[in-house]
Design an enzyme around this catalytic site. Structure first.
Site, mmCIF file in Angstrom:
data_model
loop_
_atom_site.group_PDB
_atom_site.id
_atom_site.type_symbol
_atom_site.label_atom_id
_atom_site.label_comp_id
_atom_site.label_asym_id
_atom_site.label_seq_id
_atom_site.Cartn_x
_atom_site.Cartn_y
_atom_site.Cartn_z
ATOM 1 N N THR A 37 0.849 -1.195 0.000
ATOM 2 C CA THR A 37 0.000 0.000 0.000
ATOM 3 C C THR A 37 0.883 1.243 0.000
ATOM 4 O O THR A 37 1.961 1.248 0.588
ATOM 5 C CB THR A 37 -0.912 -0.009 1.233
ATOM 6 O OG1 THR A 37 -1.856 -1.074 1.100
ATOM 7 C CG2 THR A 37 -1.665 1.307 1.389
ATOM 8 N N GLY A 38 0.399 2.298 -0.653
ATOM 9 C CA GLY A 38 1.126 3.557 -0.691
ATOM 10 C C GLY A 38 1.498 3.923 -2.115
ATOM 11 O O GLY A 38 1.264 3.179 -3.063
ATOM 12 N N GLY A 93 6.283 -0.627 0.010
ATOM 13 C CA GLY A 93 7.128 0.517 0.314
ATOM 14 C C GLY A 93 7.420 0.591 1.798
ATOM 15 O O GLY A 93 7.072 -0.299 2.577
ATOM 16 N N ASP A 95 8.045 3.856 5.000
ATOM 17 C CA ASP A 95 8.187 5.270 5.339
ATOM 18 C C ASP A 95 9.619 5.590 5.743
ATOM 19 O O ASP A 95 10.104 6.699 5.501
ATOM 20 C CB ASP A 95 7.211 5.640 6.455
ATOM 21 C CG ASP A 95 5.767 5.440 6.020
ATOM 22 O OD1 ASP A 95 5.365 6.059 5.019
ATOM 23 O OD2 ASP A 95 5.056 4.645 6.652
ATOM 24 N N LYS A 105 6.553 1.577 8.951
ATOM 25 C CA LYS A 105 5.494 1.549 7.952
ATOM 26 C C LYS A 105 4.188 1.967 8.614
ATOM 27 O O LYS A 105 4.069 1.960 9.831
ATOM 28 C CB LYS A 105 5.359 0.151 7.337
ATOM 29 C CG LYS A 105 6.563 -0.235 6.471
ATOM 30 C CD LYS A 105 6.497 -1.663 5.964
ATOM 31 C CE LYS A 105 5.197 -2.004 5.285
ATOM 32 N NZ LYS A 105 4.867 -1.061 4.180
ATOM 33 N N GLY A 107 2.310 4.840 7.279
ATOM 34 C CA GLY A 107 1.892 6.187 6.905
ATOM 35 C C GLY A 107 0.620 6.196 6.088
ATOM 36 O O GLY A 107 -0.159 7.157 6.139
ATOM 37 N N GLY A 108 0.386 5.113 5.358
ATOM 38 C CA GLY A 108 -0.849 4.975 4.586
ATOM 39 C C GLY A 108 -1.981 4.327 5.358
ATOM 40 O O GLY A 108 -3.071 4.120 4.803
ATOM 41 N N GLU A 114 -0.636 -5.032 6.242
ATOM 42 C CA GLU A 114 0.710 -5.190 5.701
ATOM 43 C C GLU A 114 1.501 -6.200 6.521
ATOM 44 O O GLU A 114 2.149 -7.099 5.965
ATOM 45 C CB GLU A 114 1.428 -3.837 5.674
ATOM 46 C CG GLU A 114 0.915 -2.901 4.595
ATOM 47 C CD GLU A 114 1.465 -1.492 4.707
ATOM 48 O OE1 GLU A 114 1.413 -0.772 3.705
ATOM 49 O OE2 GLU A 114 1.954 -1.108 5.797
ATOM 50 N N LYS A 132 13.940 7.650 1.763
ATOM 51 C CA LYS A 132 13.450 6.750 2.814
ATOM 52 C C LYS A 132 14.557 6.076 3.617
ATOM 53 O O LYS A 132 14.309 5.575 4.711
ATOM 54 C CB LYS A 132 12.542 5.680 2.201
ATOM 55 C CG LYS A 132 11.335 6.229 1.441
ATOM 56 C CD LYS A 132 10.460 7.089 2.325
ATOM 57 C CE LYS A 132 9.130 7.438 1.685
ATOM 58 N NZ LYS A 132 9.259 8.294 0.503
#
Length: 250
Positions: A37-38, A93, A95, A105, A107-108, A114, A132
């Protein structure tokens, strides 16, 4: 490939697309994939969809409602959660990540799903732009997913740990809290540099009402980071190597 009338990508988005392209190049027929996600993961899903339309046969399960919708839009066959399901490869991804591939991770807002999927994966590959990679985690606020009823006590407990917690609010409505896909609240904790991520993760696990935290430790086998315009592969505690050296997953 960029559509003829599509707006030009910013340098950061170009790096995300470049990292995603390296990851897509290692996907093979028959793989079962965890889809992250992201914004960086969205590049991966979009490019993977192009490969699927060209004949690549894969199946996936998404870590968020948004990624699931994008995967359906680009034609990636999707699975449902079931017992015994494992993933050949998860691509997501981060953060933040450090040289040992510890991650922040969430942020989304998809940290719970996840972590579930990436724990069930044989291989987690992180894809990220150059911003990052950090020497030590903590510049980016550490997300928590919290049961709504437990919020006041979770905030008190995290405050005692020095986390300066803040309930995440909607950007378009500062009076409205943000909820995860599982209808839990999201809390962003400002610890500053995290000297001992493993210890902090253990402390957060003891706080009732925290469904999951955004420290992803010991999960990533490799990361593709763009450095000086080139895709580089990082593995825990090892020097970076050009992604072009790897015909298969590093």
């Amino acid at each position: 490939m960029t559509a003829p009338n599509a707006p030009a990508l910013s340098p950061q988005e170009q790096e995300k697309a470049q990292a995603a392209a390296a990851a897509v190049g290692w996907v093979r027929d028959g793989m079962v994939l965890g889809l992250g996600t992201g914004t960086t993961s969205a590049h991966f899903i979009t490019q993977l969809g192009e490969r699927v339309r060209q004949g690549l046969k894969v199946q996936g399960l998404a870590t968020s409602v948004a990624s699931e919708a994008l995967a359906r839009q680009v034609g990636i066959p999707l699975l449902e959660p079931r017992r015994g399901l494992t993933f050949d490869l998860a691509v997501d991804g981060a953060d933040e990540l450090d040289p040992e591939l510890r991650l922040i991770k969430g942020g989304g807002g998809a940290l719970l799903r996840e972590k579930v999927l990436e724990t069930a994966s044989r291989y987690l590959l992180v894809i990220a732009d150059s911003s990052k990679l950090v020497p030590r985690l903590g510049r980016f606020p550490l997300p928590l997913e919290v049961v709504p009823f437990a919020l006041p006590w979770v905030l008190d407990a995290v405050e005692k740990l020095g986390g300066a917690p803040a309930l995440r609010m909607a950007k378009d409505d500062p009076s409205a809290p943000v909820y995860s896909d599982q209808k839990n609240l999201l809390v962003d904790c400002h610890f500053g540099q995290i000297a001992d991520a493993e210890r902090l993760a253990a402390q957060l696990k003891t706080i009732p009402g925290i469904v999951e935290h955004g420290l992803f430790l010991g999960l990533a086998q490799a990361a593709v980071i763009i450095q000086d315009g080139q895709a580089q592969v990082l593995r825990p505690g090892q020097s970076a190597r050009p992604a072009t050296e790897f015909a298969e997953l590093p």
